[in-house]
Design a protein around this motif. Sequence first.
Motif, PDB file in Angstrom:
ATOM      1  N   ARG A  96       0.852  -1.193   0.000  1.00 45.86           N
ATOM      2  CA  ARG A  96       0.000   0.000   0.000  1.00 45.86           C
ATOM      3  C   ARG A  96       0.884   1.238   0.000  1.00 45.86           C
ATOM      4  O   ARG A  96       2.019   1.187   0.445  1.00 45.86           O
ATOM      5  CB  ARG A  96      -0.892   0.038   1.261  1.00 45.86           C
ATOM      6  CG  ARG A  96      -1.887  -1.095   1.385  1.00 45.86           C
ATOM      7  CD  ARG A  96      -3.050  -0.935   0.442  1.00 45.86           C
ATOM      8  NE  ARG A  96      -3.989  -2.040   0.637  1.00 45.86           N
ATOM      9  CZ  ARG A  96      -5.199  -1.899   1.194  1.00 45.86           C
ATOM     10  NH1 ARG A  96      -5.606  -0.718   1.614  1.00 45.86           N
ATOM     11  NH2 ARG A  96      -5.999  -2.952   1.322  1.00 45.86           N
ATOM     12  N   GLU A  97       0.298   2.348  -0.421  1.00 48.07           N
ATOM     13  CA  GLU A  97       1.044   3.608  -0.463  1.00 48.07           C
ATOM     14  C   GLU A  97       0.860   4.389   0.835  1.00 48.07           C
ATOM     15  O   GLU A  97      -0.248   4.494   1.354  1.00 48.07           O
ATOM     16  CB  GLU A  97       0.548   4.428  -1.666  1.00 48.07           C
ATOM     17  CG  GLU A  97       1.123   5.822  -1.779  1.00 48.07           C
ATOM     18  CD  GLU A  97       0.263   6.890  -1.103  1.00 48.07           C
ATOM     19  OE1 GLU A  97       0.845   7.785  -0.462  1.00 48.07           O
ATOM     20  OE2 GLU A  97      -0.961   6.809  -1.183  1.00 48.07           O
ATOM     21  N   LEU A  98       1.948   4.937   1.351  1.00 46.64           N
ATOM     22  CA  LEU A  98       1.908   5.898   2.455  1.00 46.64           C
ATOM     23  C   LEU A  98       3.041   6.890   2.220  1.00 46.64           C
ATOM     24  O   LEU A  98       4.164   6.472   1.904  1.00 46.64           O
ATOM     25  CB  LEU A  98       2.072   5.173   3.795  1.00 46.64           C
ATOM     26  CG  LEU A  98       2.257   6.059   5.042  1.00 46.64           C
ATOM     27  CD1 LEU A  98       1.054   6.957   5.281  1.00 46.64           C
ATOM     28  CD2 LEU A  98       2.506   5.192   6.277  1.00 46.64           C
ATOM     29  N   TRP A  99       2.762   8.183   2.362  1.00 45.39           N
ATOM     30  CA  TRP A  99       3.748   9.264   2.142  1.00 45.39           C
ATOM     31  C   TRP A  99       4.386   9.172   0.747  1.00 45.39           C
ATOM     32  O   TRP A  99       5.577   9.453   0.586  1.00 45.39           O
ATOM     33  CB  TRP A  99       4.846   9.227   3.227  1.00 45.39           C
ATOM     34  CG  TRP A  99       4.329   9.278   4.622  1.00 45.39           C
ATOM     35  CD1 TRP A  99       3.366  10.124   5.107  1.00 45.39           C
ATOM     36  CD2 TRP A  99       4.742   8.471   5.737  1.00 45.39           C
ATOM     37  NE1 TRP A  99       3.157   9.885   6.448  1.00 45.39           N
ATOM     38  CE2 TRP A  99       3.994   8.885   6.855  1.00 45.39           C
ATOM     39  CE3 TRP A  99       5.684   7.448   5.888  1.00 45.39           C
ATOM     40  CZ2 TRP A  99       4.139   8.299   8.115  1.00 45.39           C
ATOM     41  CZ3 TRP A  99       5.823   6.867   7.132  1.00 45.39           C
ATOM     42  CH2 TRP A  99       5.071   7.288   8.225  1.00 45.39           C
ATOM     43  N   GLY A 100       3.605   8.730  -0.237  1.00 47.44           N
ATOM     44  CA  GLY A 100       4.142   8.648  -1.597  1.00 47.44           C
ATOM     45  C   GLY A 100       5.195   7.571  -1.784  1.00 47.44           C
ATOM     46  O   GLY A 100       5.985   7.616  -2.716  1.00 47.44           O
ATOM     47  N   ILE A 121      -8.340   5.026   6.559  1.00 45.24           N
ATOM     48  CA  ILE A 121      -8.454   5.136   5.099  1.00 45.24           C
ATOM     49  C   ILE A 121      -7.905   3.900   4.393  1.00 45.24           C
ATOM     50  O   ILE A 121      -8.028   3.785   3.180  1.00 45.24           O
ATOM     51  CB  ILE A 121      -7.736   6.394   4.565  1.00 45.24           C
ATOM     52  CG1 ILE A 121      -6.238   6.383   4.906  1.00 45.24           C
ATOM     53  CG2 ILE A 121      -8.390   7.662   5.096  1.00 45.24           C
ATOM     54  CD1 ILE A 121      -5.437   7.485   4.215  1.00 45.24           C
ATOM     55  N   TYR A 122      -7.295   2.974   5.136  1.00 44.38           N
ATOM     56  CA  TYR A 122      -6.736   1.762   4.520  1.00 44.38           C
ATOM     57  C   TYR A 122      -7.707   0.602   4.713  1.00 44.38           C
ATOM     58  O   TYR A 122      -7.703  -0.039   5.760  1.00 44.38           O
ATOM     59  CB  TYR A 122      -5.370   1.435   5.122  1.00 44.38           C
ATOM     60  CG  TYR A 122      -4.345   2.496   4.820  1.00 44.38           C
ATOM     61  CD1 TYR A 122      -3.625   2.454   3.627  1.00 44.38           C
ATOM     62  CD2 TYR A 122      -4.129   3.555   5.691  1.00 44.38           C
ATOM     63  CE1 TYR A 122      -2.696   3.442   3.321  1.00 44.38           C
ATOM     64  CE2 TYR A 122      -3.203   4.544   5.386  1.00 44.38           C
ATOM     65  CZ  TYR A 122      -2.492   4.483   4.197  1.00 44.38           C
ATOM     66  OH  TYR A 122      -1.580   5.466   3.901  1.00 44.38           O
ATOM     67  N   ASN A 142      -0.120   7.059   9.639  1.00 46.76           N
ATOM     68  CA  ASN A 142      -0.688   8.225   8.965  1.00 46.76           C
ATOM     69  C   ASN A 142      -1.274   9.213   9.980  1.00 46.76           C
ATOM     70  O   ASN A 142      -1.172  10.431   9.802  1.00 46.76           O
ATOM     71  CB  ASN A 142      -1.764   7.747   7.987  1.00 46.76           C
ATOM     72  CG  ASN A 142      -2.193   8.823   7.022  1.00 46.76           C
ATOM     73  OD1 ASN A 142      -1.361   9.540   6.463  1.00 46.76           O
ATOM     74  ND2 ASN A 142      -3.488   8.959   6.842  1.00 46.76           N
TER      75      ASN A 142
END
Lengths: 255, 255
Positions: A96-100, A121-122, A142
């Motif tokens: 998954r994406e976090l902080w780009g 949000i995940y 996050n």
Amino acid sequence: MCELLGMSANVPTDICFSFTGLVQRGGGTGPHKDGWGITFYEGLGCRTFKDPMPSIDSPIARLVQDYPIKSCAVVSHIRQANRGRVALENTHPFTRELWGRNWTFAHNGQLNGYRQLETGIYRPIGQTDSEYAFCWLLARLNDRYPKTPRHWPSVFRYIETLARELQKKGIFNMLLSDGCFVMGYCSTELHWITRRAPFGKATLLDRDVEIDFQQQTTPDDVVTVIATQPLTGNETWHQVEPGRGVLFRLGEREF
Amino acid sequence: MCELLGMSANVPTDICFSFTGLVQRGGGTGPHKDGWGITFYEGLGCRTFKDPMPSIDSPIARLVQDYPIKSCAVVSHIRQANRGRVALENTHPFTRELWGRNWTFAHNGQLNGYRQLETGIYRPIGQTDSEYAFCWLLARLNDRYPKTPRHWPSVFRYIETLARELQKKGIFNMLLSDGCFVMGYCSTELHWITRRAPFGKATLLDRDVEIDFQQQTTPDDVVTVIATQPLTGNETWHQVEPGRGVLFRLGEREF
């Protein structure tokens, strides 16, 4: 249960040797026949090969063993299903994406009461306790760092405290990477080894394969392999203490 | 520019034939040598094979041509880089989670002013206009439907209006799937064909390969292929009107 395999290196290195050992345990020398997966980072990008079939029978696993994909950060997993049926959406690693950045996660163990975890949000896609735990971890990160953090070791120290929370719900051995760092957390079992010059030979425990690392490396290479159980018989692996994390970057240990 | 390839089918179907045609254009009969990727859905899960190498030279692309992975929803792409360097993080398709589903996106075209797009919780990882546009699309959907929507065709009609917004910034042909639906949007060029009984033979335009679909199908199969340019020479492909979307589910057209 499952088995984990990770790598952190200071030069792009292939993991064919260790992965060959691991896949034997996916229906051959071990019972982990309910799927397998491996994620290779290349810069900010990553790519995952995965299959809900036993790794020992998988043509895709054969490709990964034969075709040397070079990477500085790898996360891999073979699965023996407990929570969540045998299906692609339940096959680790999860990304998954976090902080780009792409974050990749694999879990060994079993959790109770995981459906109460707030994942924000995940949203989980499959039914595993593992993906729930991963989504919860990312949601907590996050919340704590709404903007991209600057001091990474303290982020991973925070992840260690989150992992300890999850451990209260059962067994939680994990690997986590953002492509730069590779972190392991030990709830019951996790081992690692750092190989550097002078390089020697190693023999797989699960298959009659020997490798001479000196033939494949330069004197500056530093390569750390993390695995649930040692993969080689003639080297000394370090055991991670239960309740502790280990963090590697470019093959070197950060904590 | 790039080329797109998608499939929607009512039974798990392999895409080896069409993909074999596409990869020829990735450095062989076409200039799209800056990477390729393909995402196969299997239930809620999906897996992506991708490579920043030309598809014509890629051992992984060879595996995908030779090993029939069966799926009801596929999104594929070959890249000729314009925005964003040749790198794994800029290689399509891109997959992100929304409403607990995997959404997969590939883009053909080029956008201006894309860095002003507000992407909310979906932060781009690479540097392409395409990934920015995808993140913006998902953020708009998440704003409009904070909870999982129930009436899917209207969601895709809304996506069509979002795609028209993006088209104002340049060229925006795209494929988008959640594993159930496969949507195409045409800004300049996009074609599709639905194959059903009585099945015939087809010949690739880009390589001397013929297939007899009757040998590979049952009378109830319905398989739609969407592509930037027709892949076969002896069949009639439909052209999507610029400014319009097309939506397929289980091989059948929904709009």
